[in-house]
Design an enzyme around this catalytic site. Structure first.
Site, PDB file in Angstrom:
ATOM      1  N   CYS A  33     -34.145   6.580  38.915  1.00 64.32           N
ATOM      2  CA  CYS A  33     -34.704   7.926  38.781  1.00 64.32           C
ATOM      3  C   CYS A  33     -34.039   8.905  39.749  1.00 64.32           C
ATOM      4  CB  CYS A  33     -36.205   7.899  39.012  1.00 64.32           C
ATOM      5  SG  CYS A  33     -36.971   6.388  38.410  1.00 64.32           S
ATOM      6  N   ILE A  76     -43.047  10.664  29.667  1.00 68.45           N
ATOM      7  CA  ILE A  76     -41.752  10.307  29.071  1.00 68.45           C
ATOM      8  C   ILE A  76     -41.169  11.611  28.511  1.00 68.45           C
ATOM      9  CG2 ILE A  76     -40.672   9.027  27.177  1.00 68.45           C
ATOM     10  CD1 ILE A  76     -41.800   7.070  29.139  1.00 68.45           C
ATOM     11  N   LYS A 121     -44.630  15.812  37.060  1.00 75.33           N
ATOM     12  CA  LYS A 121     -45.881  15.664  36.330  1.00 75.33           C
ATOM     13  C   LYS A 121     -45.999  16.658  35.166  1.00 75.33           C
ATOM     14  CE  LYS A 121     -49.848  14.496  35.114  1.00 75.33           C
ATOM     15  NZ  LYS A 121     -49.329  14.917  33.790  1.00 75.33           N
ATOM     16  N   HIS A 173     -40.212  14.366  33.187  1.00 80.41           N
ATOM     17  CA  HIS A 173     -39.380  13.480  34.007  1.00 80.41           C
ATOM     18  C   HIS A 173     -38.363  12.723  33.158  1.00 80.41           C
ATOM     19  CE1 HIS A 173     -38.005  10.926  37.114  1.00 80.41           C
ATOM     20  NE2 HIS A 173     -38.901   9.973  37.053  1.00 80.41           N
TER      21      HIS A 173
END
Lengths: 387, 129
Positions: free
Chosen positions: A83, A209, A330, A334
């Site tokens: 990430c 997602i 959030k 992401h």
């Protein structure tokens, strides 16, 4: 080493983009960054992407994306650190410009996550943990962060209300970001009553997602001063990068991000400042508990005080230390490889005074913190407005 | 996802027999490694079979191979020799799990993998009664 400035940014509306492929999104963000900077070529390109192989069965992004962005035969490299891939791509581009090897570098990040179903996406993301000793046992990312959350609750008395307030705050910011995947507010009650994913974490404690891409253009500060005069000069003054064990269970303290602490110390040292001197930050809130732990590990708050800080509104847009004015992972979404680059874009826009209705007043210095997995890798960058 | 049996077979000593190594300083490396910090001498060690729950969670969403098991509990377990592992906590009502709870390792089936349906075994922990 040369000072490096950011002179162009490109992003698009993130979400579940059924009609856009990985290459479409990257070309859109990349071409917007090139247009925004007003340049006619790039010397090279770095791409952050975690897992195009598992998500879309496509590797060799250097060739594919240079081709579809129309910059052939420019050198290109795809880098991966889970990430934190986007933050790592930014570091690579910064190093190349700082070293004098190139004058105009495009740094982009991209992830196409909805070409697979939810189970498959959960699996692909779980490869950022120790596949043989965590994934094999049935661990998922919500589960690993839930383990940290429980430990933080036990050690410091952090509450579910405090964790939920992080999500409420992020959505209140994201509601003002037209590029966000979920640009709407949520209430504390909605967060606390959302579906349990991995106790004690609920759905609205988790980043979604997302399909998305982001890109920025880097040039030496001297060239930026001479040729890119339409905006305030924004320069990278600090950069730090560190690693930690890939398995969460190997850490001495489940409630601390050692890689973030070390990366931040390196960045503070390079910028010759401390955490108090940072006006605002974009941090890696893949889960609400992550924002709490990260703001402590960055030195913004004492260990155990990240939860109370969120609850008191210190991290809100009008607080003393605004965190994730973009909406964070959030609310903004992401797309893992793009996240680190999008964090840079938010800080640059705030420093340029181009953050629209979520614009902060009188900010000169912003920080980004991007991490991979459960904190097995972390990148911190400090950007400052000059002049 | 397709898993090939060599990859599975390589991990059998750790998963079936909890084979680790212990340094003279007392630090335990699990799984064993190819290289160790400079000057550290290690000897074979079998993980302690009892320990306590350091932290735990109950998963309602799982990866493909574990979808049938939800909800299931997963914990970070600190064994009595100081080593830590991630393992499922089974044979207990998930509502009764608590941090600090004593547990012991048991050999269990974990999942089936790939098109060939490879049966995969390893360790889980159960409460000590």
């Amino acid at each position: 080493m040369r000072d490096v400035a950011i002179v162009g940014v490109g992003i698009h509306k993130w979400g579940e983009l059924w009609n856009m492929s990985l290459r479409d999104m990257f070309a859109l963000a990349g071409s917007r960054a090139i247009e925004d900077a007003g340049i006619d070529h790039i010397d090279s390109m770095y791409i952050g992407c975690m897992s195009s192989g598992l998500f879309t069965a496509q590797e060799h992004l250097a060739s594919l994306l240079a081709d579809y962005l129309g910059v052939l035969p420019a050198p290109a490299a795809r880098v991966e650190s889970a990430c934190a891939s986007g933050g790592l791509a930014f570091r690579m581009g910064w190093m190349e410009v700082a070293s004098g090897l190139s004058d105009i570098v495009l740094v982009g990040g991209v992830e196409k996550m909805t070409d697979v179903n939810g189970d498959e996406a959960t699996f692909a993301l779980s490869t950022a943990a120790d596949t043989e000793y965590e994934g094999y046992q049935g661990a998922t990312f919500p589960a690993l962060y839930a383990l940290m959350a429980r430990a933080h609750i036990d050690k410091y008395g952090t509450t579910l209300e405090q964790m939920s307030q992080v999500a409420v705050k992020s959505h209140s910011n994201g509601a003002l970001n037209p590029d966000a995947q979920y640009p709407f507010p949520v209430t504390l009650e909605q967060v606390m009553k959302s579906t349990l994913v991995a106790e004690p974490l609920r759905l609205l404690h988790c980043s979604p997602i997302t399909d998305g891409a982001a890109a920025v253009i880097l040039v030496p500060a001297d060239i930026a001063k001479a040729k890119f005069k339409k905006r305030p000069l924004v320069v990278v003054t600090g950069a730090g990068h560190a690693t930690d064990t890939i398995a969460l269970h190997s850490r001495k303290d489940l409630t601390w991000m050692n890689s973030t602490e070390i990366a931040a110390k390196k960045a503070y040292q390079m910028a010759n400042i401390g955490p108090k001197d940072i006006d605002f930050a974009e941090v890696h809130d893949c889960f609400s508990i992550a924002e709490i732990i990260v703001t402590e590990s960055l030195g913004f708050f004492e260990a155990g005080q990240g939860g109370p800080a969120a609850e008191k509104g210190i991290t809100a847009r009008d607080g003393a230390k605004p965190i994730n004015t973009s909406g964070g992972l959030k609310s903004k979404g992401h797309p893992v490889g793009a996240t680190g680059v999008a964090q840079i874009i938010e800080v640059v826009r705030q420093l340029w005074g181009e953050a629209g209705t979520r614009q902060l007043n009188n900010v000169r210095r912003g920080l980004t913190q991007n991490m991979g997995g459960t904190g097995g890798s972390a990148l911190v960058h400090i950007l400052e407005k000059r002049g | 996802m397709k898993i090939r049996s060599p990859r599975y077979a390589r991990e059998i000593p750790q998963r079936y027999r909890c084979e680790a190594v212990k340094a003279e300083t007392g630090e335990i490396f699990f799984p064993p490694r190819v290289v160790y910090p400079k000057g550290v001498k290690v000897a074979p060690h079998t993980l302690a079979q009892t320990g306590k729950v350091l932290s735990y969670t109950i998963l309602n969403v799982a990866p493909m191979e574990y979808s049938d098991l939800t909800p299931y509990a997963l914990g970070v377990i600190e064994l009595d020799d100081g080593a830590r592992i991630t393992a499922q906590i089974v044979d207990i009502d998930t509502a009764e799990i608590k941090t600090g709870m004593p547990v012991k390792i048991e050999f269990r089936k974990l999942r089936t993998e790939g098109d060939e349906g490879l049966l995969c075994y390893g360790y889980k922990v159960v409460p000590m009664r």
